[in-house]
Design an enzyme around this catalytic site. Structure first.
Site, PDB file in Angstrom:
ATOM      1  N   ASP A  67     -25.067 -36.808  -4.262  1.00 24.53           N
ATOM      2  CA  ASP A  67     -24.019 -37.834  -4.200  1.00 24.53           C
ATOM      3  C   ASP A  67     -22.995 -37.680  -5.318  1.00 24.53           C
ATOM      4  O   ASP A  67     -23.205 -36.911  -6.255  1.00 24.53           O
ATOM      5  CB  ASP A  67     -24.654 -39.239  -4.227  1.00 24.53           C
ATOM      6  CG  ASP A  67     -25.706 -39.391  -5.318  1.00 24.53           C
ATOM      7  OD1 ASP A  67     -25.784 -38.531  -6.213  1.00 24.53           O
ATOM      8  OD2 ASP A  67     -26.459 -40.378  -5.277  1.00 24.53           O
ATOM      9  N   ASN A 136     -34.024 -50.600  -6.397  1.00 21.97           N
ATOM     10  CA  ASN A 136     -33.942 -51.258  -5.087  1.00 21.97           C
ATOM     11  C   ASN A 136     -34.401 -50.347  -3.946  1.00 21.97           C
ATOM     12  O   ASN A 136     -34.212 -50.664  -2.779  1.00 21.97           O
ATOM     13  CB  ASN A 136     -32.507 -51.740  -4.828  1.00 21.97           C
ATOM     14  CG  ASN A 136     -31.504 -50.599  -4.799  1.00 21.97           C
ATOM     15  OD1 ASN A 136     -31.882 -49.427  -4.821  1.00 21.97           O
ATOM     16  ND2 ASN A 136     -30.221 -50.930  -4.738  1.00 21.97           N
ATOM     17  N   HIS A 138     -33.298 -47.271  -3.332  1.00 21.04           N
ATOM     18  CA  HIS A 138     -32.319 -46.319  -2.783  1.00 21.04           C
ATOM     19  C   HIS A 138     -32.704 -44.875  -3.107  1.00 21.04           C
ATOM     20  O   HIS A 138     -33.364 -44.600  -4.101  1.00 21.04           O
ATOM     21  CB  HIS A 138     -30.886 -46.648  -3.223  1.00 21.04           C
ATOM     22  CG  HIS A 138     -30.536 -46.325  -4.655  1.00 21.04           C
ATOM     23  ND1 HIS A 138     -29.495 -46.949  -5.314  1.00 21.04           N
ATOM     24  CD2 HIS A 138     -31.057 -45.448  -5.547  1.00 21.04           C
ATOM     25  CE1 HIS A 138     -29.403 -46.450  -6.538  1.00 21.04           C
ATOM     26  NE2 HIS A 138     -30.331 -45.556  -6.707  1.00 21.04           N
ATOM     27  N   GLU A 143     -28.131 -47.206  -0.143  1.00 21.85           N
ATOM     28  CA  GLU A 143     -28.571 -48.512  -0.621  1.00 21.85           C
ATOM     29  C   GLU A 143     -29.345 -49.248   0.483  1.00 21.85           C
ATOM     30  O   GLU A 143     -29.275 -48.864   1.655  1.00 21.85           O
ATOM     31  CB  GLU A 143     -27.335 -49.346  -1.010  1.00 21.85           C
ATOM     32  CG  GLU A 143     -26.484 -48.718  -2.119  1.00 21.85           C
ATOM     33  CD  GLU A 143     -27.078 -48.876  -3.516  1.00 21.85           C
ATOM     34  OE1 GLU A 143     -28.314 -48.811  -3.666  1.00 21.85           O
ATOM     35  OE2 GLU A 143     -26.298 -49.054  -4.464  1.00 21.85           O
TER      36      GLU A 143
HETATM   37  P1  PGA Z   1     -32.503 -43.028 -12.681  1.00 22.58           P
HETATM   38  O1  PGA Z   1     -31.778 -43.230 -11.278  1.00 22.58           O
HETATM   39  O2  PGA Z   1     -33.200 -41.706 -12.611  1.00 22.58           O
HETATM   40  O3  PGA Z   1     -31.389 -43.017 -13.674  1.00 22.58           O
HETATM   41  O4  PGA Z   1     -33.439 -44.167 -12.856  1.00 22.58           O
HETATM   42  C1  PGA Z   1     -32.472 -42.959 -10.107  1.00 22.58           C
HETATM   43  C2  PGA Z   1     -31.654 -43.353  -8.900  1.00 22.58           C
HETATM   44  O5  PGA Z   1     -30.899 -44.339  -8.978  1.00 22.58           O
HETATM   45  O6  PGA Z   1     -31.786 -42.690  -7.863  1.00 22.58           O
END
Ligand code: PGA
Length: 261
Positions: A67, A136, A138, A143
């Site tokens: 992304d 959450n 995702h 999302e």
């Molecule tokens: P993080 O993010 O590794 O910074 O916790 C993971 C994500 O949001 O996919």
């Protein structure tokens, strides 16, 4: 879904890095799906070390990132392209021309999404996809409420994700609210999925992904339907699982079996 529970973030990174090393041994011209965020950083460090020691080469690898923020040019310090260059690509022998990140500054993002899918297909599909997970649930920027068979597209970020990522932006800096992300359907086509999660803040998402219903409310739960997913977590991220000992027992059995081969 194979769930591996390890002591700490370093063990999680080592285990994940080994899966990438194994993939490269099988096929030096592998196609990697890569992720940004804090979680994969230790894994990238492991792979950089191996590359520096001459134990493995990325010279023939092609990569596709999950992304990118919409509205950030590749050279913007908060862009995911910049993150990948800084944290991984600049330190290994990968050919920059073979690294792909969705274009956050595309004139026509809709066309760009289709083109990204075409490029993945033309490369032969993703052999091994690295994932983190949001609090959450995702994966990528898919999302909650994302379509479980979605393809690369423009997604609106939730308030929760914007808040989680605000730490990377200074107060007066523009923080994007939109992204371009591989879809859940795109991720599901990867031949092997390696999802890493560490820390207590991920425990609820890990429980929902592993034990919950397959639901758009927890996008990562779609991976229950993926034939080859390895979820690698530390004790804290595993702390809400109903029966962590069962996963540890399975892993011990697997290791014992492998030792006999
Ligand atoms: P993080 O993010 O590794 O910074 O916790 C993971 C994500 O949001 O996919």
């Amino acid at each position: 879904m194979k769930v591996v529970i390890l002591d700490d973030a370093h063990a999680v990174a080592d285990y994940g890095a080994d899966l990438f090393r194994e993939q490269l041994r099988k096929s030096p011209a592998s196609v990697f799906g890569l992720a940004t965020g804090s979680t994969p950083l230790l894994l990238y460090k492991e792979l950089i070390k191996s590359n520096r020691k001459g134990e493995l080469s990325f010279a023939e690898v092609t990569s596709f990132n999950l992304d990118e923020y919409m509205g950030l040019a590749p050279d913007h310090p908060q862009s995911y392209r910049h993150f990948m260059n800084r944290e991984f690509f600049e330190h290994v022998d990968i050919d920059p021309a073979n690294t792909h990140v969705p274009p956050g500054d595309a004139d026509n993002p809709l066309t760009a999404c289709g083109e990204y899918e075409d490029k993945i297909r033309a490369a032969g599909g993703i052999d091994i996809q690295l994932l983190g997970i949001g609090r959450n649930g995702h994966i990528g920027f898919n999302e909650p409420t994302s379509c479980l068979v979605s393809r690369t597209r423009v997604k609106t970020l939730t308030v929760e994700t914007i808040e989680d990522n605000a730490r990377f932006f200074s107060e007066d800096e523009f923080q994007p609210q939109l992204s371009i992300t591989m879809g859940i359907g795109t991720i599901m086509e990867a031949r092997l999925v390696v999802l890493l999660a560490t820390g207590e803040s991920k425990a609820a998402a890990i429980k929902a992904m592993v034990e919950g219903p397959v639901s758009a409310w927890c996008p990562a739960s779609a991976l229950q339907m993926h034939p080859s997913t390895v979820v690698i977590v530390d004790e804290a991220a595993a702390s809400k699982l109903t029966n962590p000992d069962f996963f540890k027992h399975i892993e011990a059995q697997n290791q014992a079996l492998l030792a006999r081969l």
